[in-house]
Design an enzyme around this catalytic site. Structure first.
Site, short mmCIF file in Angstrom:
data_model
loop_
_atom_site.label_atom_id
_atom_site.label_comp_id
_atom_site.label_asym_id
_atom_site.label_seq_id
_atom_site.Cartn_x
_atom_site.Cartn_y
_atom_site.Cartn_z
CE1 TYR A 102 -4.19 1.83 1.03
CE2 TYR A 102 -2.53 3.36 1.83
CZ TYR A 102 -3.84 3.10 1.47
OH TYR A 102 -4.77 4.09 1.54
CD1 TRP A 143 -1.26 7.06 -2.16
CD2 TRP A 143 -1.00 9.25 -2.53
NE1 TRP A 143 -2.47 7.66 -1.96
CE2 TRP A 143 -2.34 9.00 -2.17
CE3 TRP A 143 -0.60 10.55 -2.79
CZ2 TRP A 143 -3.29 10.03 -2.08
CZ3 TRP A 143 -1.55 11.56 -2.70
CH2 TRP A 143 -2.87 11.29 -2.37
#
Length: 774
Positions: free
Chosen positions: A116, A118
């Site tokens: 997980y 960005w």
């Protein structure tokens, strides 16, 4: 002296599109600049060129010494042992051996691949995606459910509206300026959040839109413990509410609408189901407690007269109610989302221009900006995952610590499979997971942890096998954010650092060695993948009436902007006009019979005030009298670029800065610049003090940005002091409720005391290295 020959290339990141000038001969990064179509570039864009050749870059593969010397032993020493540099061949052999051994021991569901983060704004080099493509072809993996950003809303909204597209439940700025007259913002909409976007920010327009709204006469009410969650220049009315009591205020507003006789009963009758039962709850018919303004005042700390006046104003004009994502990241966070919709439904303005509700207005750069519907995005297909096991994203601790047990979730029971191996790429689990002392214990359970990382950040230091990956500036890619009308060419700026490789290439070689390389990479190079993805998206765009250029023209020009339609549809206008929702009733479900059937006492069948496990009105506040709020930092993205000088300059005494009210500081004899210990029963961290007045921060509340790199005093030792200011050492890993089991980071009480002899920060030190292996 001869003039330097330079080269300019365009790339993109979560915080914007920018150009980078380099020396053609040496590859040295000389400068960065914005692009013409971005009116207000984020200052964060200046940080990435600095760290792309940072001393913390990982130059080659490494293996934890105990893992290498003892055949995978010593998992409890993760984070505490030296690393041994190895060749790529040795490292990849170890990865394959670990994957095969884990699959043999526990099956594919024992591989946790729910990575997980960005990691990249690009559509090809998104690390968690290329990881999942690889693991899916390997036979599958245990994945995650939901997200950390708006998980509670994501889980409950299908029961309210029959929709899970939470990030599209936003009324755009032009409609607000033209039609909204009162903008009630629970949790505000901080501009620092609007400088980033998960798929790459393109236009930083939000500050200008706030100014336009103010000039158009839109009144803004900021309901938050922190005044500056809305820009000062819009002159908002500030209601300093106790943290985690937004639902009580919403119910107090709703009750006032009832007693004032201004509920739009035609709308609640024709477009909602369950309103009569909800009103009985409001008036005390269910539990004998009327949720009136006086009751709400006792919970929220706001005057009853303020609540009553706001309700009357909301009923008397075109009102938009916005609830920030941060508000639902709390114990019982689902209720805040449900109550938002309920108040808007009672006002009867849902589906009218500039009225109704929004969720997360300003939470990301493009979320409230106008965007043509139907824009396709160039996409790397993940492929199927033969394993069905999934774990709520905020409950990874339970997966690792309770193998074989079950967890209630969304009306079902999840069986928690044993985990033999964690494969993490493109994320920082020591940033987004909560209750880090418990998480460290969980992280020590699997037999192998493999991490791809560009820098010696916390996940790399707590890995067994570390593979050096490239950064955005070392790759070619395409940015195409979900909320943007642009496709952006991301051109490689510099050569990869040392032995760093692209994640997709690392997995491609692993796939080749395991016998499914052709299925994984399809024989395509980086640029061939980009052309293929672009051409597929372009064909879809043509089918939908758009006309993007051929790939070569797009790549040479650097961007393509999709044209805006003459008019944009108002959120839920079609529903207001008669189109049914995808709910059992076809209406807004103010009471959900499906949720009632689950029997969850922590998520009743209609919006309800449920006392949080920790809040300033509860008994725990006698011991820990400060409510700690954790917010998105201004000078970095989450934990990305914490090693940059931009981020480090914002710290106090080398630690993350914690904001404290002057009254609270005086009681503890604290001054600005002091170093403090912040603690509760879950752990303790050290931070630097910044003091503000009660005109900025509500007394009894402290606030600190998330993302400081985890820096334990004794690495690998559970319960040790964290030295750098990572607040997730003290946040709780409880779920929001059994319905969604999402993170509740904003429900956290602490105490603060001065720390006169703090240990040095070592977050940006290299780990110890020992003798090289071939």
């Amino acid at each position: 002296m001869a003039a330097r020959r330079t080269r300019s290339a365009q790339t993109a990141s979560h915080w914007g599109v920018y150009r980078v000038e380099t020396d053609r001969d040496t590859g040295e990064v000389m400068s960065t600049s914005g692009v013409p179509f971005d009116p207000d570039p984020s200052p964060i864009q200046a940080a990435l060129p600095e760290v792309v050749r940072d001393r913390l870059r990982i130059d080659r593969p490494y293996v934890r010494e105990g893992y290498l010397r003892s055949g995978g032993a010593g998992r409890e020493r993760r984070g505490a042992e030296p690393f041994v540099p190895v060749s790529w061949d040795t490292a990849l052999d170890l990865v394959i051996d670990a994957l095969l051994a884990a699959r043999a021991a526990g099956g594919n569901e024992s591989l946790y691949g729910g990575s997980y983060g960005w990691a990249s704004a690009g559509r090809l080099h998104h690390s968690p995606s290329v990881l999942k493509r690889f693991l899916g072809l390997f036979g599958g993996y245990t994945d995650k459910i939901g997200n950390h950003s708006f998980g509670a809303a994501l889980g409950v909204m299908p029961y309210i509206l029959g929709r899970s597209d939470v990030s599209r439940l936003v009324v755009p700025w032009p409609e607000v300026v033209a039609n909204t007259r009162l903008f009630v913002m629970f949790g505000g909409a901080s501009l620092k959040n609007a400088q980033i976007d998960s798929g790459g920010a393109v236009n930083h327009d939000n500050a200008e839109w706030f100014r336009k709204a103010h000039a158009a006469g839109v009144d803004v009410v900021c309901i938050s413990p922190y005044r500056h969650d809305v820009p000062d220049e819009v002159a908002p009315e500030w209601l300093p509410i106790r943290p985690n009591t937004d639902v009580a205020l919403m119910l107090g507003l709703a009750h006032t609408l009832v007693v004032e006789g201004v509920v739009d009963r035609e709308f609640t009758h024709t477009h909602c189901t369950g309103y009569a039962e909800f009103e009985r709850y409001l008036t005390g018919g269910e539990d004998g407690v009327a949720k009136d303004a006086g009751w709400a005042a006792g919970v929220t700390g706001l005057p009853a007269s303020t609540i009553e006046t706001l309700a009357r104003r909301m009923a008397g004009t075109r009102t938009l109610v916005n609830t920030a994502w941060a508000v639902q990241r709390a114990h019982h966070g689902e209720q805040a989302v449900w109550a938002t919709v309920a108040v808007a439904a009672m006002l009867g303005q849902i589906g009218l221009p500039g009225g109704g509700f929004s969720l997360g207005h300003g939470a990301m750069s493009g979320i409230a900006l106008p965007c043509p519907p139907g824009i396709p995005r160039p996409t790397l297909p993940l492929g199927p995952n033969p394993v069905t096991a999934k774990i709520p994203v905020g409950r990874v601790h339970e997966l690792l610590l309770r193998p074989g047990e079950t967890m209630e979730h969304d009306g079902t029971e999840i069986r928690l499979p044993p985990t033999e191996l964690i494969y993490s790429a493109g994320g920082n689990p020591f940033h987004h997971n909560l209750n880090l002392n418990r998480f460290v214990t969980a992280w020590q359970q699997p037999g192998t942890v493999i991490v791809h990382e560009p820098w010696w950040s916390p996940p790399a230091k707590f890995a067994d096998i570390v593979l050096p990956s490239t950064t955005t500036m070392e790759r070619n890619d395409i940015a195409a954010a979900e909320h943007s009308r642009h496709w952006i060419a991301m051109q490689q700026v510099v050569a990869p650092y040392a032995q760093a490789r692209n994640d997709i290439d690392i997995f491609g070689e692993l796939a080749d060695r395991l016998g499914f390389g052709a299925e994984y990479h399809c024989g395509r190079t980086e640029m061939q993948w980009l052309r293929h993805m672009y051409d597929e998206a372009r064909a879809t765009a043509h089918h939908r009436g758009f006309d993007p250029p051929e790939f070569d023209e797009f790549w040479a020009s650097g961007s393509y902007e999709f044209p805006m339609p003459a008019e944009q549809a108002t959120l839920l206008a079609d529903f207001r006009a008669g189109r049914a929702l995808n709910t059992p009733s076809g209406k807004i479900e103010l009471v959900s019979e499906v949720i009632r059937a689950f029997g969850y006492d922590d998520c009743p069948p209609h919006p309800t005030w449920l006392e949080p496990a920790e809040w300033l009105g509860g008994p725990r506040a006698a011991r820990y009298p400060l409510h700690l709020l954790t917010n998105q930092p201004t000078h970095r993205l989450h934990s990305q670029l914490d090693n940059s000088t931009l981020s480090r300059a914002a710290k106090v005494s080398g630690r993350e800065a914690i904001l404290i009210n002057a009254e609270d500081a005086a009681r503890r004899d604290l001054r600005g610049g002091d170093v403090v210990r912040v603690f509760n029963d879950r752990g303790a961290f050290i931070a630097g003090v910044r003091i503000v007045g009660s005109d900025t921060l509500l007394p009894g509340v402290a606030q600190i940005p998330t993302g400081a790199w985890y820096d334990p005093l004794e690495p690998g030792v559970v319960g040790t002091l964290e030295k750098h200011g990572n607040p997730n050492v003290v946040t709780s890993d409880r779920g929001t409720s059994r319905l969604t089991q999402c993170p509740a980071a904003q429900t956290c009480l602490v105490e603060i005391e001065r720390c006169d002899s703090p240990p040095p920060v070592t977050a940006f030190d290299l780990p110890e290295m020992v003798d090289e292996r071939p």
